[in-house]
Design an enzyme around this catalytic site. Structure first.
Site, PDB file in Angstrom:
ATOM      1  N   ARG A 103       0.859  -1.182   0.000  1.00  0.00           N
ATOM      2  CA  ARG A 103       0.000   0.000   0.000  1.00  0.00           C
ATOM      3  C   ARG A 103       0.893   1.230   0.000  1.00  0.00           C
ATOM      4  O   ARG A 103       1.704   1.414   0.911  1.00  0.00           O
ATOM      5  CB  ARG A 103      -0.865  -0.041   1.258  1.00  0.00           C
ATOM      6  N   THR A 107      -0.641   7.635  -0.893  1.00  0.00           N
ATOM      7  CA  THR A 107      -1.986   7.557  -1.491  1.00  0.00           C
ATOM      8  C   THR A 107      -2.847   6.448  -0.887  1.00  0.00           C
ATOM      9  O   THR A 107      -4.069   6.452  -1.060  1.00  0.00           O
ATOM     10  CB  THR A 107      -1.876   7.267  -3.004  1.00  0.00           C
ATOM     11  N   ASP A 198       0.912  -2.044  12.290  1.00  0.00           N
ATOM     12  CA  ASP A 198       1.325  -2.516  10.961  1.00  0.00           C
ATOM     13  C   ASP A 198       1.641  -4.011  11.046  1.00  0.00           C
ATOM     14  O   ASP A 198       2.650  -4.417  11.630  1.00  0.00           O
ATOM     15  CB  ASP A 198       2.553  -1.724  10.503  1.00  0.00           C
ATOM     16  N   ASP A 201       5.109  -5.254   9.655  1.00  0.00           N
ATOM     17  CA  ASP A 201       6.224  -4.884  10.539  1.00  0.00           C
ATOM     18  C   ASP A 201       6.224  -5.729  11.802  1.00  0.00           C
ATOM     19  O   ASP A 201       7.285  -6.116  12.302  1.00  0.00           O
ATOM     20  CB  ASP A 201       6.129  -3.402  10.920  1.00  0.00           C
TER      21      ASP A 201
END
Ligand code: PRP
Ligand code: URA
Length: 207
Positions: A103, A107, A198, A201
């Site tokens: 991603r 944006t 995340d 991560d």
């Protein structure tokens, strides 16, 4: 389409540990594998059975076995990889595809970088990604799978936002969604709230 939320207490308990910000990478990865296996029970619940005659040490019987359901597990890289091992524990002969997308940080649009799936398009695809946020990545991955000829697709995520579920439901009403939790929404950076941060991560320790 159907939305399945796996509300089993073990799944919910393990997910709560995953959400904690101090949970280690090692623990996070282990829990994701365990939850994925539990979720796999639900994703495969309607697999058809056939019967074959076997002999127990005592007598013959007609014993049930799964009737040739061919599966391909397709993780969206990277984070979807964390859900593969739990599923292959249940389905050791499943094929594994890879769909590379990330991603864009500015944006929030998905960017494709890799696609490799098995040749047999008749297989059921279990598309895995822990996070269904805006739904952009999942929708694009499903679109790509359909363009490639796959007709039977199930989406398995850990945590989703209502916006992500809505996007998949509207764009791909034929795809069933399996979740461990439907969260409250998204923040201004399109991270799921309360979420778990995340996922990539946290699985790979890259933060
Ligand atoms: C995360 C996540 C999904 C996507 C969800 O991946 O694993 O693929 O974002 O967001 P969306 O629903 O708004 O599209 P990310 O792009 O961070 O890549 P990574 O797995 O490589 O960390
Ligand atoms: N990707 C993640 O890993 N987490 C989110 O909350 C949203 C997108």
């Amino acid at each position: 389409m159907a939305l399945h939320i796996i509300d089993h207490p073990l799944v919910q308990h393990k997910l709560s540990i995953m959400r904690k910000k101090d949970t280690s990478t090692m623990k996070f990865r282990e829990l994701l594998k365990e939850i994925s296996m539990f979720m796999g029970y639900e994703v495969t619940r309607d697999f058809p059975l056939t019967y074959e005659e076997i002999e127990t040490p005592l007598m013959k019987m007609n014993a049930p076995k799964i009737s040739g359901k061919k599966v391909v597990i397709a993780p969206i890289l990277r984070a979807g990889l964390g859900m593969v091992d739990g599923l292959t524990m249940l389905m050791p002969s499943a094929r594994i595809g890879h769909i590379g997308m990330y991603r864009d940080e500015e944006t929030c649009q998905p960017v494709f970088y890799y696609y490799k799936m098995p040749a047999n398009k008749e297989r059921l695809v279990i598309l895995t990604d822990p996070m269904l946020a805006t739904g952009g990545s999942a929708c694009d991955a499903i679109k790509r799978l359909k363009e490639d000829g796959y007709k039977s697709i199930r989406l398995m995520c850990l945590v989703a936002s209502p916006q992500g579920v809505k996007a998949v439901t509207e764009q791909h009403p034929d795809v069933d969604i399996y979740l461990a939790a439907l969260d409250e929404g998204l923040n201004e950076k399109n991270y799921i709230l309360p979420g778990l941060g995340d996922a990539g991560d946290r699985i790979f320790g890259t933060r």
